[in-house]
Design an enzyme around this catalytic site. Structure first.
Site, PDB file in Angstrom:
ATOM      1  N   HIS A 199       0.813  -1.228   0.000  1.00 41.41           N
ATOM      2  CA  HIS A 199       0.000   0.000   0.000  1.00 41.41           C
ATOM      3  C   HIS A 199       0.844   1.274   0.000  1.00 41.41           C
ATOM      4  O   HIS A 199       0.470   2.281   0.630  1.00 41.41           O
ATOM      5  CB  HIS A 199      -0.944   0.004   1.223  1.00 41.41           C
ATOM      6  CG  HIS A 199      -1.687  -1.293   1.387  1.00 41.41           C
ATOM      7  ND1 HIS A 199      -1.279  -2.282   2.253  1.00 41.41           N
ATOM      8  CD2 HIS A 199      -2.765  -1.776   0.747  1.00 41.41           C
ATOM      9  CE1 HIS A 199      -2.093  -3.316   2.151  1.00 41.41           C
ATOM     10  NE2 HIS A 199      -3.003  -3.035   1.243  1.00 41.41           N
ATOM     11  N   CYS A 200       1.984   1.225  -0.702  1.00 41.39           N
ATOM     12  CA  CYS A 200       2.901   2.390  -0.790  1.00 41.39           C
ATOM     13  C   CYS A 200       3.347   2.884   0.581  1.00 41.39           C
ATOM     14  O   CYS A 200       3.636   4.080   0.749  1.00 41.39           O
ATOM     15  CB  CYS A 200       2.267   3.561  -1.549  1.00 41.39           C
ATOM     16  SG  CYS A 200       1.897   3.196  -3.247  1.00 41.39           S
ATOM     17  N   ALA A 201       3.343   2.012   1.580  1.00 34.10           N
ATOM     18  CA  ALA A 201       3.725   2.440   2.935  1.00 34.10           C
ATOM     19  C   ALA A 201       4.568   1.336   3.583  1.00 34.10           C
ATOM     20  O   ALA A 201       4.131   0.701   4.550  1.00 34.10           O
ATOM     21  CB  ALA A 201       2.475   2.747   3.752  1.00 34.10           C
TER      22      ALA A 201
END
Ligand code: PLP
Length: 381
Positions: free
Chosen positions: A336-338
């Site tokens: 999730h791009c995190a």
């Protein structure tokens, strides 16, 4: 399709959003300009109307403090790179999306000092840990209002108080909270708010928002034509044109205005109540299945519409593919791009499965999603 990827982009949109997009493109899709012809003036009027609506929605003192950008990433880059310089210190969290983490990494390479405050097991940041991290050269605190991995809502108002007491700026990434939770930059002590138009605000992709509480001197990011003060050899100092250049996404801005008008019509409290009810049902359903590990706060009131989890016997990416192909459920899997957020909860590098609800999801859809998860776990046993 049971769409449970609203944290990435909300879908569907209110009917008005589709209607306005088409009507605007057909009838007023010209370049905005105050002194121009009537189509140009109509485009300019609509932009001001949307700016005014957003200023009211987020408690900004005047419409000029709302700047339109490309997306939340753009807004965050503009704020961070336009404020921080070598030798400055910035405090952030370990739960940030790459749209904060990567700009900060670049700035760190240029000599900006970065402190990442750790979260607890459900993703909450302790405001006192933020206070303790403040140093002589600290300029600002940048933090997400709600985590895109855990849904955890941070105590923003308390952080706003700490920032104010210490003469710091508070930059808030509201990508996951705008349109879901009440936000008032004045009351919450937020100096700069960054968010997307295409998530909770129910607009189309292609528009981001940056809201400033005061006339903070953020360096201009892209310089060029603003449709006004054309005689000036340099970018105007005044907002919003300080941060806006080139032809704006008028169609997207018009449709975003329709999205926010829909939220105002339904009421944020009603939207929150519906999403809370769905999340409670989802949490309850998933908890009843052994072999499901849920991340984030147990209490739905401490999170947004996001529920992330893993399933015994399944790699998240495979589970996501089966949910899509076999059950017609759109979920988001992976990091999730995190990546740091996943490191913080022990799910790096495979990540997890994320269901994210929205106002248009129904109880029946949640029940079908839970039933699909139950079958997946059973099939792996
Ligand atoms: C917390 C958070 N910040 C920033 C972003 C980036 O948003 P955008 O895609 O509008 O740039 C996202 C997108 O998912 C997000 O969840």
């Amino acid at each position: 399709m049971i769409y449970l990827d609203n944290a990435a982009t909300s879908w569907p949109k209110p009917e008005e959003v589709y209607t306005v997009m088409e009507r605007f493109l057909r009838e007023a899709g010209a370049n905005p300009g105050r002194a121009g012809h009537r189509m140009a003036r109509e485009a300019e009027r609509m932009i001001l109307e949307t700016r005014t609506r957003l200023a009211r929605f987020f408690g900004a003192p005047v419409p000029e403090r709302v700047a339109f950008t490309l997306n939340a990433t753009d807004s965050l880059n503009i704020a961070l790179k336009g404020l921080l310089k070598p030798g400055d210190h910035v405090i952030t969290s370990s739960l940030e999306h790459n749209s904060v983490a990567r700009p900060l990494n670049r700035l760190a390479a240029l000599g900006v000092e970065v402190t990442r405050v750790a979260n607890d097991s459900v993703g909450l940041i302790d405001p006192e840990a933020v206070r303790k991290a403040i140093k002589r050269n600290t300029q600002l605190i940048v933090i997400n209002h709600a985590s895109n991995v855990l849904g955890t809502v941070q105590p923003i108002r308390e952080l706003g108080r700490i920032a104010k007491e210490n003469g710091l700026l508070l930059v808030v990434d509201a990508a996951q909270s705008a349109g879901h939770l009440p936000i008032d930059v004045e009351k919450d002590g937020i100096d700069i708010l960054a968010c997307s138009g295409h998530k909770g605000l129910l607009g189309p992709p292609g528009v981001g928002i940056l809201v400033l509480k005061d006339e903070i001197p953020v360096s201009p990011w892209r310089e060029g034509g603003t449709g006004s003060r054309s005689e000036s050899p340099v970018q105007p100092e005044a907002y919003p044109y300080r941060l806006e250049s080139g032809t704006p996404n008028t169609v997207g801005i018009a449709a975003l205005g329709a999205g926010v008008a829909f939220i105002e019509k339904v009421g944020l409290a009603q939207i929150r109540a519906h999403e809370d009810m769905l999340v409670n049902r989802l949490l309850e359903g998933l908890r009843s299945i052994s072999g499901v590990k849920i991340y984030g706060p147990a209490d739905a009131s401490l999170r947004t519409g996001i529920v992330s989890f893993n399933l015994a016997g399944w790699e998240p990416v495979d589970a996501g593919a089966v949910l899509d192909h076999v059950y017609g459920i759109a979920a988001r899997t992976g990091l999730h791009c995190a990546p740091w957020a996943h490191e913080a909860i022990g799910t790096f590098p495979a990540g997890c499965i994320r269901f994210s609800t929205g106002y248009f999801n129904t109880v029946e859809e949640i029940d079908q999603a839970v039933a699909a998860v139950r079958e997946l776990v059973r099939s792996a046993a």
